[in-house]
Write a protein that holds these residues in place. Structure first.
Motif, PDB file in Angstrom:
ATOM      1  N   ARG A   1       0.898  -1.169   0.000  1.00 41.32           N
ATOM      2  CA  ARG A   1       0.000   0.000   0.000  1.00 41.32           C
ATOM      3  C   ARG A   1       0.925   1.204   0.000  1.00 41.32           C
ATOM      4  N   ASP A   2       1.624   1.398  -1.147  1.00 45.43           N
ATOM      5  CA  ASP A   2       2.672   2.416  -1.211  1.00 45.43           C
ATOM      6  C   ASP A   2       2.104   3.825  -1.129  1.00 45.43           C
ATOM      7  N   GLY A   3       2.898   4.692  -0.568  1.00 40.63           N
ATOM      8  CA  GLY A   3       2.550   6.111  -0.490  1.00 40.63           C
ATOM      9  C   GLY A   3       3.533   6.774   0.465  1.00 40.63           C
TER      10      GLY A   3
ATOM     11  N   LEU B   1       3.223  11.138   4.533  1.00 38.69           N
ATOM     12  CA  LEU B   1       2.177  12.137   4.744  1.00 38.69           C
ATOM     13  C   LEU B   1       0.866  11.754   4.074  1.00 38.69           C
ATOM     14  N   LYS B   2       0.951  10.914   3.041  1.00 41.71           N
ATOM     15  CA  LYS B   2      -0.280  10.481   2.344  1.00 41.71           C
ATOM     16  C   LYS B   2      -0.769   9.129   2.837  1.00 41.71           C
ATOM     17  N   MET B   3       0.029   8.452   3.651  1.00 42.88           N
ATOM     18  CA  MET B   3      -0.341   7.082   4.053  1.00 42.88           C
ATOM     19  C   MET B   3      -1.324   7.094   5.222  1.00 42.88           C
TER      20      MET B   3
ATOM     21  N   GLY C   1      11.351 -11.931   2.874  1.00 42.03           N
ATOM     22  CA  GLY C   1      11.564 -10.523   3.211  1.00 42.03           C
ATOM     23  C   GLY C   1      11.615  -9.702   1.944  1.00 42.03           C
ATOM     24  N   SER C   2      12.518  -8.723   1.909  1.00 44.18           N
ATOM     25  CA  SER C   2      12.628  -7.889   0.703  1.00 44.18           C
ATOM     26  C   SER C   2      13.878  -7.023   0.768  1.00 44.18           C
ATOM     27  N   ILE C   3      14.395  -6.722  -0.387  1.00 43.01           N
ATOM     28  CA  ILE C   3      15.456  -5.710  -0.495  1.00 43.01           C
ATOM     29  C   ILE C   3      15.004  -4.410   0.168  1.00 43.01           C
ATOM     30  N   ASN C   4      13.701  -4.139   0.093  1.00 46.32           N
ATOM     31  CA  ASN C   4      13.217  -2.870   0.635  1.00 46.32           C
ATOM     32  C   ASN C   4      13.119  -2.894   2.158  1.00 46.32           C
TER      33      ASN C   4
ATOM     34  N   TYR D   1      11.676   4.673  -0.717  1.00 44.62           N
ATOM     35  CA  TYR D   1      10.808   5.868  -0.749  1.00 44.62           C
ATOM     36  C   TYR D   1       9.360   5.426  -0.978  1.00 44.62           C
ATOM     37  N   GLY D   2       8.455   5.889  -0.143  1.00 46.32           N
ATOM     38  CA  GLY D   2       7.035   5.571  -0.326  1.00 46.32           C
ATOM     39  C   GLY D   2       6.614   4.245   0.273  1.00 46.32           C
ATOM     40  N   GLN D   3       7.463   3.658   1.105  1.00 46.07           N
ATOM     41  CA  GLN D   3       7.131   2.319   1.632  1.00 46.07           C
ATOM     42  C   GLN D   3       7.454   2.193   3.127  1.00 46.07           C
TER      43      GLN D   3
ATOM     44  N   ASN E   1       5.565   1.512   5.491  1.00 48.40           N
ATOM     45  CA  ASN E   1       4.839   0.337   6.003  1.00 48.40           C
ATOM     46  C   ASN E   1       5.502  -0.964   5.553  1.00 48.40           C
ATOM     47  N   TYR E   2       5.736  -1.072   4.263  1.00 44.93           N
ATOM     48  CA  TYR E   2       6.291  -2.307   3.681  1.00 44.93           C
ATOM     49  C   TYR E   2       7.726  -2.532   4.171  1.00 44.93           C
ATOM     50  N   ALA E   3       8.521  -1.463   4.167  1.00 47.56           N
ATOM     51  CA  ALA E   3       9.921  -1.606   4.609  1.00 47.56           C
ATOM     52  C   ALA E   3       9.977  -2.001   6.076  1.00 47.56           C
TER      53      ALA E   3
ATOM     54  N   PRO F   1      14.160 -10.949  -1.666  1.00 45.29           N
ATOM     55  CA  PRO F   1      14.140 -10.737  -3.121  1.00 45.29           C
ATOM     56  C   PRO F   1      14.347  -9.262  -3.458  1.00 45.29           C
ATOM     57  N   GLY F   2      14.925  -9.031  -4.609  1.00 48.28           N
ATOM     58  CA  GLY F   2      14.928  -7.698  -5.185  1.00 48.28           C
ATOM     59  C   GLY F   2      13.661  -7.513  -5.992  1.00 48.28           C
ATOM     60  N   TYR F   3      13.749  -6.754  -7.071  1.00 48.67           N
ATOM     61  CA  TYR F   3      12.571  -6.499  -7.901  1.00 48.67           C
ATOM     62  C   TYR F   3      12.376  -7.676  -8.867  1.00 48.67           C
TER      63      TYR F   3
ATOM     64  N   ASP G   1       3.076  -9.297 -10.590  1.00 46.36           N
ATOM     65  CA  ASP G   1       2.018  -8.272 -10.609  1.00 46.36           C
ATOM     66  C   ASP G   1       2.343  -7.133  -9.641  1.00 46.36           C
ATOM     67  N   MET G   2       2.948  -7.479  -8.481  1.00 47.35           N
ATOM     68  CA  MET G   2       3.233  -6.459  -7.470  1.00 47.35           C
ATOM     69  C   MET G   2       4.192  -5.398  -8.024  1.00 47.35           C
ATOM     70  N   VAL G   3       5.212  -5.852  -8.699  1.00 39.97           N
ATOM     71  CA  VAL G   3       6.191  -4.917  -9.252  1.00 39.97           C
ATOM     72  C   VAL G   3       5.620  -4.198 -10.477  1.00 39.97           C
TER      73      VAL G   3
ATOM     74  N   VAL H   1       4.078  -0.797  -9.913  1.00 43.33           N
ATOM     75  CA  VAL H   1       4.906   0.402  -9.698  1.00 43.33           C
ATOM     76  C   VAL H   1       4.841   1.244 -10.980  1.00 43.33           C
ATOM     77  N   PRO H   2       4.626   2.555 -10.852  1.00 41.79           N
ATOM     78  CA  PRO H   2       4.552   3.393 -12.062  1.00 41.79           C
ATOM     79  C   PRO H   2       5.764   3.155 -12.970  1.00 41.79           C
ATOM     80  N   ALA H   3       5.497   3.101 -14.291  1.00 42.20           N
ATOM     81  CA  ALA H   3       6.529   2.693 -15.254  1.00 42.20           C
ATOM     82  C   ALA H   3       7.788   3.555 -15.171  1.00 42.20           C
TER      83      ALA H   3
HETATM   84  N1  CAA Z   1      13.992   9.394  -3.677  1.00 46.75           N
HETATM   85  C1  CAA Z   1      13.853  10.716  -3.484  1.00 46.75           C
HETATM   86  N2  CAA Z   1      12.807  11.408  -3.913  1.00 46.75           N
HETATM   87  C2  CAA Z   1      11.873  10.758  -4.610  1.00 46.75           C
HETATM   88  C3  CAA Z   1      11.960   9.384  -4.856  1.00 46.75           C
HETATM   89  C4  CAA Z   1      13.082   8.701  -4.381  1.00 46.75           C
HETATM   90  N3  CAA Z   1      13.250   7.394  -4.586  1.00 46.75           N
HETATM   91  N4  CAA Z   1      10.879   8.991  -5.554  1.00 46.75           N
HETATM   92  C5  CAA Z   1      10.125  10.108  -5.727  1.00 46.75           C
HETATM   93  N5  CAA Z   1      10.735  11.154  -5.170  1.00 46.75           N
HETATM   94  C6  CAA Z   1      10.270  12.539  -5.151  1.00 46.75           C
HETATM   95  C7  CAA Z   1       9.795  12.946  -6.512  1.00 46.75           C
HETATM   96  O1  CAA Z   1      10.893  13.376  -7.285  1.00 46.75           O
HETATM   97  C8  CAA Z   1       8.849  14.073  -6.182  1.00 46.75           C
HETATM   98  O2  CAA Z   1       9.585  15.210  -5.862  1.00 46.75           O
HETATM   99  P1  CAA Z   1       9.029  16.663  -6.239  1.00 46.75           P
HETATM  100  O3  CAA Z   1       7.700  16.795  -5.524  1.00 46.75           O
HETATM  101  O4  CAA Z   1      10.074  17.584  -5.715  1.00 46.75           O
HETATM  102  O5  CAA Z   1       8.895  16.650  -7.732  1.00 46.75           O
HETATM  103  C9  CAA Z   1       8.217  13.608  -4.859  1.00 46.75           C
HETATM  104  O6  CAA Z   1       9.118  12.632  -4.334  1.00 46.75           O
HETATM  105  C10 CAA Z   1       6.847  12.979  -5.054  1.00 46.75           C
HETATM  106  O7  CAA Z   1       6.994  11.850  -5.907  1.00 46.75           O
HETATM  107  P2  CAA Z   1       5.774  11.202  -6.643  1.00 46.75           P
HETATM  108  O8  CAA Z   1       5.144  12.215  -7.542  1.00 46.75           O
HETATM  109  O9  CAA Z   1       6.203   9.925  -7.252  1.00 46.75           O
HETATM  110  O10 CAA Z   1       4.781  10.989  -5.408  1.00 46.75           O
HETATM  111  P3  CAA Z   1       3.484  10.150  -5.359  1.00 46.75           P
HETATM  112  O11 CAA Z   1       2.878  10.421  -4.035  1.00 46.75           O
HETATM  113  O12 CAA Z   1       2.648  10.305  -6.563  1.00 46.75           O
HETATM  114  O13 CAA Z   1       4.020   8.643  -5.408  1.00 46.75           O
HETATM  115  C11 CAA Z   1       5.037   6.710  -4.591  1.00 46.75           C
HETATM  116  C12 CAA Z   1       4.891   8.201  -4.427  1.00 46.75           C
HETATM  117  C13 CAA Z   1       3.683   6.019  -4.451  1.00 46.75           C
HETATM  118  C14 CAA Z   1       5.924   6.248  -3.487  1.00 46.75           C
HETATM  119  C15 CAA Z   1       5.628   6.384  -5.984  1.00 46.75           C
HETATM  120  O14 CAA Z   1       6.837   7.108  -6.128  1.00 46.75           O
HETATM  121  C16 CAA Z   1       5.927   4.897  -6.097  1.00 46.75           C
HETATM  122  O15 CAA Z   1       5.078   4.089  -6.372  1.00 46.75           O
HETATM  123  N6  CAA Z   1       7.196   4.509  -5.895  1.00 46.75           N
HETATM  124  C17 CAA Z   1       7.620   3.111  -5.996  1.00 46.75           C
HETATM  125  C18 CAA Z   1       7.671   2.479  -4.655  1.00 46.75           C
HETATM  126  C19 CAA Z   1       8.228   1.086  -4.839  1.00 46.75           C
HETATM  127  O16 CAA Z   1       9.350   0.874  -5.294  1.00 46.75           O
HETATM  128  N7  CAA Z   1       7.459   0.089  -4.460  1.00 46.75           N
HETATM  129  C20 CAA Z   1       7.905  -1.242  -4.613  1.00 46.75           C
HETATM  130  C21 CAA Z   1       6.720  -2.104  -4.897  1.00 46.75           C
HETATM  131  S1  CAA Z   1       7.232  -3.766  -5.323  1.00 46.75           S
HETATM  132  C22 CAA Z   1       7.750  -4.385  -3.916  1.00 46.75           C
HETATM  133  O17 CAA Z   1       7.650  -3.826  -2.878  1.00 46.75           O
HETATM  134  C23 CAA Z   1       8.342  -5.761  -3.996  1.00 46.75           C
HETATM  135  C24 CAA Z   1       9.665  -5.814  -3.350  1.00 46.75           C
HETATM  136  O18 CAA Z   1       9.807  -6.397  -2.290  1.00 46.75           O
HETATM  137  C25 CAA Z   1      10.843  -5.238  -4.054  1.00 46.75           C
END
Ligand code: CAA
Length: 240
Positions: A87-89, A92-94, A133-136, A142-144, A146-148, A177-179, A183-185, A188-190
């Protein structure tokens, strides 16, 4: 006698590959799933692997399911805690709900499955628990938060439980695992994913089978001296 193995989240993605790998090693596998009935039915028809629907975050549901599995198949020798959600975010948005759902499922699920199976493994002097577990969880993402936190918790959980199981022949290990191409990966936005893949030294996403092979090893007889360890399978993205 075939070993009895439960794989949570075992009908899709990495879990599906793990179920198949353990089946190939001769285990009787029961693949858990949370809700995707159609996918689970298709999986079962294709593989001949039994499925069991329950919510890993619900301790009572887990205990009831394990009781039923023991009754139908026999005592559980192997547990692979693979079920996980995102449930990435950014923080402040989570919402609290998104925090709690990920902690309860990804980390709570490990506790619930271990709680329902560990004493049986100890009493019989053999068991294998592998937690995904996970690399994360190792490196943060960033954005995880909860997951991390949940995945990092899994790595601590693994090392603590390994100490409790060691003298009873029960090993407890983790894979980070890494990435991986699932479906989960794919969710993630392209553009974000493109930047992540660019940082993987091997230059590509991993395949689910590449995780499953590690799980099969950790669950094997030959891995009896491996416990409390974390095997990172991430294409060199994080060397830990
Ligand atoms: N480091 C630093 N800054 C970052 C960043 C990063 N990695 N990623 C984004 N930012 C910055 C952006 O540049 C942006 O900055 P500005 O406002 O100054 O332009 C700001 O953060 C906001 O970024 P977004 O517009 O992307 O924010 P959002 O709220 O729309 O989305 C997010 C945030 C949901 C976290 C989105 O970036 C995302 O989905 N990230 C991927 C997270 C991820 O890798 N998840 C893994 C899922 S798979 C998995 O978890 C399996 C596993 O075990 C590996």
């Amino acid at each position: 006698m075939a070993r009895i193995a439960i794989v949570t989240g075992g009908t899709r993605g990495i879990g599906e590959a793990i179920s198949l790998a353990l089946q190939a090693e001769g285990a009787t596998v029961i693949a858990n799933y949370a809700g995707n009935e159609a996918k689970a039915r298709d999986f079962s028809e294709r593989t001949g692997i039994a499925t069991s629907r329950f919510d890993v975050s619900d301790p009572d549901a887990v205990q009831a399911a394990v009781d039923q599995i023991v009754e139908s198949h026999g005592e559980v020798d192997i547990v692979v805690n693979n079920a996980g959600i995102t449930r990435d975010g950014t923080l402040l948005k989570m919402s609290y709900e998104d925090w709690k759902a990920v902690i309860d499922t990804n980390l709570g699920g490990c506790f619930n499955l271990a709680k329902a199976t560990f004493s049986g493994m100890r009493n019989r002097g053999w068991g294998r628990i592998v937690n995904i577990g996970s690399i994360n969880g190792q490196a943060g993402q960033y954005g995880q938060v909860n997951y991390a936190a949940a995945k990092s918790g899994i790595h601590g959980f693994t090392k603590a439980l390994a100490q409790e199981g060691a003298k009873f022949g029960v090993t407890v290990n983790a894979i980070a695992p890494g990435y991986i191409d699932t479906d989960m990966v794919a969710a993630v936005p392209a553009d974000v994913l493109g930047k992540i893949v660019a940082k993987i030294p091997v230059g590509r996403l991993g395949q689910a089978e590449e995780i499953a092979r590690g799980v099969a090893f950790l669950c094997s007889e030959r891995a009896g001296f491996v416990t409390g360890s974390t095997l990172s399978i991430n294409g060199g993205q994080h060397m830990y």
